[in-house]
Design a protein around this motif. Structure first.
Motif, PDB file in Angstrom:
ATOM      1  N   GLY A   6       7.040 -15.693  -0.072  1.00  0.00           N
ATOM      2  CA  GLY A   6       6.227 -14.653  -0.676  1.00  0.00           C
ATOM      3  C   GLY A   6       5.691 -13.627   0.302  1.00  0.00           C
ATOM      4  O   GLY A   6       4.668 -13.000   0.035  1.00  0.00           O
ATOM      5  N   ARG A   7       6.357 -13.453   1.431  1.00  0.00           N
ATOM      6  CA  ARG A   7       5.900 -12.505   2.445  1.00  0.00           C
ATOM      7  C   ARG A   7       6.838 -11.306   2.539  1.00  0.00           C
ATOM      8  O   ARG A   7       8.044 -11.442   2.395  1.00  0.00           O
ATOM      9  CB  ARG A   7       5.838 -13.180   3.808  1.00  0.00           C
ATOM     10  CG  ARG A   7       4.806 -14.280   3.876  1.00  0.00           C
ATOM     11  CD  ARG A   7       4.880 -15.034   5.177  1.00  0.00           C
ATOM     12  NE  ARG A   7       4.505 -14.176   6.305  1.00  0.00           N
ATOM     13  CZ  ARG A   7       4.660 -14.541   7.567  1.00  0.00           C
ATOM     14  NH1 ARG A   7       5.198 -15.700   7.875  1.00  0.00           N
ATOM     15  NH2 ARG A   7       4.295 -13.725   8.529  1.00  0.00           N
ATOM     16  N   VAL A   8       6.253 -10.151   2.825  1.00  0.00           N
ATOM     17  CA  VAL A   8       7.026  -8.940   3.060  1.00  0.00           C
ATOM     18  C   VAL A   8       7.227  -8.814   4.565  1.00  0.00           C
ATOM     19  O   VAL A   8       6.292  -9.006   5.347  1.00  0.00           O
ATOM     20  CB  VAL A   8       6.285  -7.689   2.526  1.00  0.00           C
ATOM     21  CG1 VAL A   8       7.031  -6.423   2.891  1.00  0.00           C
ATOM     22  CG2 VAL A   8       6.110  -7.789   1.025  1.00  0.00           C
ATOM     23  N   GLY A   9       8.455  -8.518   4.959  1.00  0.00           N
ATOM     24  CA  GLY A   9       8.732  -8.346   6.380  1.00  0.00           C
ATOM     25  C   GLY A   9       9.859  -7.363   6.600  1.00  0.00           C
ATOM     26  O   GLY A   9      10.564  -6.975   5.671  1.00  0.00           O
ATOM     27  N   GLU A  10       9.988  -6.954   7.852  1.00  0.00           N
ATOM     28  CA  GLU A  10      11.068  -6.070   8.257  1.00  0.00           C
ATOM     29  C   GLU A  10      12.154  -6.914   8.902  1.00  0.00           C
ATOM     30  O   GLU A  10      11.850  -7.777   9.737  1.00  0.00           O
ATOM     31  CB  GLU A  10      10.559  -5.053   9.278  1.00  0.00           C
ATOM     32  CG  GLU A  10       9.440  -4.185   8.747  1.00  0.00           C
ATOM     33  CD  GLU A  10       8.856  -3.326   9.840  1.00  0.00           C
ATOM     34  OE1 GLU A  10       9.114  -2.113   9.817  1.00  0.00           O
ATOM     35  OE2 GLU A  10       8.156  -3.878  10.699  1.00  0.00           O
ATOM     36  N   VAL A  11      13.407  -6.674   8.545  1.00  0.00           N
ATOM     37  CA  VAL A  11      14.513  -7.424   9.143  1.00  0.00           C
ATOM     38  C   VAL A  11      14.678  -6.935  10.576  1.00  0.00           C
ATOM     39  O   VAL A  11      14.879  -5.750  10.822  1.00  0.00           O
ATOM     40  CB  VAL A  11      15.820  -7.239   8.340  1.00  0.00           C
ATOM     41  CG1 VAL A  11      16.977  -7.940   9.033  1.00  0.00           C
ATOM     42  CG2 VAL A  11      15.650  -7.758   6.922  1.00  0.00           C
ATOM     43  N   MET A  12      14.607  -7.880  11.513  1.00  0.00           N
ATOM     44  CA  MET A  12      14.732  -7.549  12.926  1.00  0.00           C
ATOM     45  C   MET A  12      16.099  -7.927  13.482  1.00  0.00           C
ATOM     46  O   MET A  12      16.609  -7.278  14.383  1.00  0.00           O
ATOM     47  CB  MET A  12      13.638  -8.262  13.732  1.00  0.00           C
ATOM     48  CG  MET A  12      12.233  -7.921  13.269  1.00  0.00           C
ATOM     49  SD  MET A  12      11.895  -6.155  13.232  1.00  0.00           S
ATOM     50  CE  MET A  12      11.925  -5.772  14.953  1.00  0.00           C
ATOM     51  N   ASP A  13      16.689  -9.013  12.942  1.00  0.00           N
ATOM     52  CA  ASP A  13      17.946  -9.503  13.488  1.00  0.00           C
ATOM     53  C   ASP A  13      18.550 -10.492  12.501  1.00  0.00           C
ATOM     54  O   ASP A  13      17.911 -10.916  11.546  1.00  0.00           O
ATOM     55  CB  ASP A  13      17.698 -10.192  14.834  1.00  0.00           C
ATOM     56  CG  ASP A  13      18.938 -10.319  15.700  1.00  0.00           C
ATOM     57  OD1 ASP A  13      20.018  -9.841  15.290  1.00  0.00           O
ATOM     58  OD2 ASP A  13      18.825 -10.880  16.801  1.00  0.00           O
ATOM     59  N   ARG A  36      17.520 -15.535  -0.188  1.00  0.00           N
ATOM     60  CA  ARG A  36      16.176 -15.481  -0.773  1.00  0.00           C
ATOM     61  C   ARG A  36      15.416 -14.218  -0.368  1.00  0.00           C
ATOM     62  O   ARG A  36      14.218 -14.114  -0.594  1.00  0.00           O
ATOM     63  CB  ARG A  36      15.360 -16.711  -0.353  1.00  0.00           C
ATOM     64  CG  ARG A  36      15.946 -18.065  -0.688  1.00  0.00           C
ATOM     65  CD  ARG A  36      15.829 -18.460  -2.153  1.00  0.00           C
ATOM     66  NE  ARG A  36      14.553 -18.271  -2.772  1.00  0.00           N
ATOM     67  CZ  ARG A  36      13.577 -19.177  -2.848  1.00  0.00           C
ATOM     68  NH1 ARG A  36      13.741 -20.358  -2.312  1.00  0.00           N
ATOM     69  NH2 ARG A  36      12.453 -18.899  -3.464  1.00  0.00           N
ATOM     70  N   VAL A  37      16.118 -13.268   0.276  1.00  0.00           N
ATOM     71  CA  VAL A  37      15.478 -12.031   0.722  1.00  0.00           C
ATOM     72  C   VAL A  37      15.979 -10.867  -0.129  1.00  0.00           C
ATOM     73  O   VAL A  37      17.167 -10.764  -0.409  1.00  0.00           O
ATOM     74  CB  VAL A  37      15.788 -11.772   2.217  1.00  0.00           C
ATOM     75  CG1 VAL A  37      15.266 -10.412   2.659  1.00  0.00           C
ATOM     76  CG2 VAL A  37      15.186 -12.871   3.080  1.00  0.00           C
ATOM     77  N   ARG A  38      15.057 -10.009  -0.538  1.00  0.00           N
ATOM     78  CA  ARG A  38      15.405  -8.828  -1.326  1.00  0.00           C
ATOM     79  C   ARG A  38      14.558  -7.666  -0.829  1.00  0.00           C
ATOM     80  O   ARG A  38      13.589  -7.849  -0.085  1.00  0.00           O
ATOM     81  CB  ARG A  38      15.138  -9.070  -2.809  1.00  0.00           C
ATOM     82  CG  ARG A  38      13.683  -9.365  -3.120  1.00  0.00           C
ATOM     83  CD  ARG A  38      13.409  -9.374  -4.617  1.00  0.00           C
ATOM     84  NE  ARG A  38      12.061  -9.820  -4.916  1.00  0.00           N
ATOM     85  CZ  ARG A  38      10.979  -9.064  -4.811  1.00  0.00           C
ATOM     86  NH1 ARG A  38      11.055  -7.823  -4.401  1.00  0.00           N
ATOM     87  NH2 ARG A  38       9.794  -9.554  -5.114  1.00  0.00           N
ATOM     88  N   THR A  39      14.921  -6.483  -1.250  1.00  0.00           N
ATOM     89  CA  THR A  39      14.135  -5.299  -0.918  1.00  0.00           C
ATOM     90  C   THR A  39      12.786  -5.383  -1.623  1.00  0.00           C
ATOM     91  O   THR A  39      12.720  -5.663  -2.825  1.00  0.00           O
ATOM     92  CB  THR A  39      14.876  -4.019  -1.361  1.00  0.00           C
ATOM     93  OG1 THR A  39      16.145  -3.984  -0.700  1.00  0.00           O
ATOM     94  CG2 THR A  39      14.088  -2.779  -1.024  1.00  0.00           C
ATOM     95  N   ALA A  40      11.732  -5.153  -0.875  1.00  0.00           N
ATOM     96  CA  ALA A  40      10.381  -5.180  -1.448  1.00  0.00           C
ATOM     97  C   ALA A  40      10.171  -3.956  -2.323  1.00  0.00           C
ATOM     98  O   ALA A  40      10.694  -2.875  -2.043  1.00  0.00           O
ATOM     99  CB  ALA A  40       9.345  -5.215  -0.339  1.00  0.00           C
ATOM    100  N   THR A  41       9.384  -4.133  -3.361  1.00  0.00           N
ATOM    101  CA  THR A  41       9.021  -3.002  -4.217  1.00  0.00           C
ATOM    102  C   THR A  41       8.021  -2.113  -3.466  1.00  0.00           C
ATOM    103  O   THR A  41       7.377  -2.569  -2.506  1.00  0.00           O
ATOM    104  CB  THR A  41       8.372  -3.479  -5.526  1.00  0.00           C
ATOM    105  OG1 THR A  41       7.108  -4.086  -5.211  1.00  0.00           O
ATOM    106  CG2 THR A  41       9.264  -4.458  -6.281  1.00  0.00           C
ATOM    107  N   PRO A  42       7.865  -0.873  -3.894  1.00  0.00           N
ATOM    108  CA  PRO A  42       6.849  -0.026  -3.247  1.00  0.00           C
ATOM    109  C   PRO A  42       5.455  -0.654  -3.297  1.00  0.00           C
ATOM    110  O   PRO A  42       4.707  -0.574  -2.315  1.00  0.00           O
ATOM    111  CB  PRO A  42       6.910   1.274  -4.057  1.00  0.00           C
ATOM    112  CG  PRO A  42       8.325   1.331  -4.552  1.00  0.00           C
ATOM    113  CD  PRO A  42       8.669  -0.116  -4.862  1.00  0.00           C
TER     114      PRO A  42
END
Length: 62
Positions: A6-13, A36-42
């Protein structure tokens, strides 16, 4: 958005079939399952950014 935690993060690698994500505005990276990762909503991005700014402001005033 890492739906597993349930966390928003930036893909680093990408390493060993896992994604490494970092919290918005910095912090410790974590591994995530790409399935299990998707683009976060605004709204999710805004919420994560505001939480990080608020947390930083608490550290600055202590």
């Amino acid at each position: 958005m890492d739906e597993a935690c349930g966390r928003v993060g930036e893909v680093m690698d990408r390493e060993g079939g896992r994604l490494q994500l970092r919290p918005v505005r910095g912090g410790r990276e974590w591994d995530a399952d790409p399935a299990r990762v998707r683009t976060a909503t605004p709204a999710e991005r805004l919420h994560a950014t505001l939480a990080a700014v608020n947390a930083a402001s608490r550290w600055e005033t202590t």
